[in-house]
Design an enzyme around this catalytic site. Structure first.
Site, PDB file in Angstrom:
ATOM      1  N   LEU A  40      36.626  37.797 -22.442  1.00  0.00           N
ATOM      2  CA  LEU A  40      35.461  36.677 -22.746  1.00  0.00           C
ATOM      3  C   LEU A  40      36.064  36.325 -24.125  1.00  0.00           C
ATOM      4  O   LEU A  40      36.310  37.028 -24.964  1.00  0.00           O
ATOM      5  CB  LEU A  40      34.213  37.354 -22.807  1.00  0.00           C
ATOM      6  CG  LEU A  40      33.550  37.642 -21.349  1.00  0.00           C
ATOM      7  CD1 LEU A  40      32.110  38.347 -21.701  1.00  0.00           C
ATOM      8  CD2 LEU A  40      33.104  36.412 -20.691  1.00  0.00           C
ATOM      9  N   ASP A  41      35.767  34.899 -24.434  1.00  0.00           N
ATOM     10  CA  ASP A  41      35.985  34.398 -25.635  1.00  0.00           C
ATOM     11  C   ASP A  41      35.113  34.850 -26.729  1.00  0.00           C
ATOM     12  O   ASP A  41      33.927  35.349 -26.199  1.00  0.00           O
ATOM     13  CB  ASP A  41      35.729  32.868 -25.415  1.00  0.00           C
ATOM     14  CG  ASP A  41      36.885  32.119 -24.796  1.00  0.00           C
ATOM     15  OD1 ASP A  41      38.112  32.530 -24.737  1.00  0.00           O
ATOM     16  OD2 ASP A  41      36.614  30.817 -24.215  1.00  0.00           O
ATOM     17  N   PRO A  42      35.375  34.851 -27.815  1.00  0.00           N
ATOM     18  CA  PRO A  42      34.753  35.482 -28.931  1.00  0.00           C
ATOM     19  C   PRO A  42      33.138  34.859 -28.876  1.00  0.00           C
ATOM     20  O   PRO A  42      32.083  35.505 -29.023  1.00  0.00           O
ATOM     21  CB  PRO A  42      35.174  34.939 -30.373  1.00  0.00           C
ATOM     22  CG  PRO A  42      36.752  35.190 -30.051  1.00  0.00           C
ATOM     23  CD  PRO A  42      36.746  34.508 -28.591  1.00  0.00           C
TER      24      PRO A  42
END
Length: 301
Positions: A40-42
């Protein structure tokens, strides 16, 4: 050292990377043998599926599962990264944004539903000539990613909030693995002529696994480790279950085929489980026989 083997569902908080989650989990369980079934993206929150010890072998069968996301899309501005972390590169005139009615938004979402061709976000982890696209983009290089076929089985628009200069949409998306929700936000904004980007993203489902069963990351630091999902249960939920005898389990571990056993499974693969409830491995069809495609490490008392 903690020798547990299994699958762990984690609810990733925002502001950290998926690698950070893996690192914390390694420390909590006292092992370096931990992997994940999709990052998942930050800025994103939600479900991460981690494999620990021998269960890392299962991850290859989990990465391609369909997913569900809850997100907020902001119409009226396009950004370099297609999300709120990028720089705004274009904004819509008020009259153009006002013309993006609820009906037009619904039609735009419908047009992005089904089997579609999608160009991933430039700031993605896709490799171009061996380098991550986001690294090339941050270095100022032009990145041209190829379109890919993905399936969006649901793109449901919920609450629509209109403010000066922006229209925020709460959406729920069911999609195939490899779908970029940021790209959906971008493409919906482009279709409406107003620009769009993602402001909130939360993954709530991966295949049969839901966020309601995930553990908070902070809880791993308390010293009371959560119970892992058993590899046999996870594999059976994803692929279906084949109960095998002790002798069949031994043959599979030794690389032998189960002749005439293909009719015992419904799909192309299944989880072979021995009489003690232990996952032997993943079997696949070979004509009328079944052969092990992946064997789990044997656990010796």
């Amino acid at each position: 050292m903690h020798s547990a083997s299994g699958i762990l569902l984690v609810d990733k908080p925002g502001g950290i990377t998926s690698h950070d989650v893996v690192a914390r989990t390694r420390r909590a369980f006292g092992t370096r043998k931990i992997g994940h079934a999709g990052t998942l993206d930050p800025m994103a929150t939600g479900l991460l599926v981690l494999g620990i010890e021998g269960a890392t072998r299962l991850l290859t069968y989990l990465v391609g599962l369909d997913k569900t996301y809850e997100a907020t899309i902001r119409l009226g501005a396009a950004t370099t990264t297609d999300d709120a972390e990028g720089e705004i590169v274009r904004t819509a005139d008020p009259e153009v944004l006002a013309a993006a009615t609820d009906e037009r938004i619904a039609r735009g979402a419908a047009a992005l539903t089904g089997r579609i061709s999608q160009v991933p976000s430039t700031f993605s982890a896709i490799k171009v000539d061996g380098k991550r696209a986001y690294d090339l983009a941050r270095a100022g290089q032009d990145v041209a990613l190829k379109a890919r076929e993905v399936t969006v089985s649901r793109f449901a628009v919920g609450e629509v909030r209109r403010t000066a200069g922006a229209v925020d949409l709460d959406v729920v998306v069911d999609c195939s693995s490899g779908t970029y929700i940021r790209a959906l936000a971008r493409d919906l904004g482009d279709d409406l002529g107003v620009g769009g980007h993602l402001t909130i993203l939360r993954r709530t489902r991966i295949g049969p696994f839901g966020i309601a069963d995930a553990h908070a990351l902070d809880g791993l630091a308390t010293g009371s480790l959560p119970t892992l999902l058993a590899p046999a249960d996870v594999a059976a939920r994803v692929l279906g279950r084949l109960d095998v005898t002790t002798a069949e389990a031994r043959d599979l571990r030794h690389g032998k085929k189960l002749v005439g056993a293909a009719s015992r499974i419904d799909g192309e693969r299944a989880a072979a489980v021995d009489p003690e409830g232990t996952l032997v491995g993943i079997v696949e069809r070979r004509g009328d026989a079944l052969k092990s495609a992946m064997n789990m490490p044997e656990v010796h008392a």
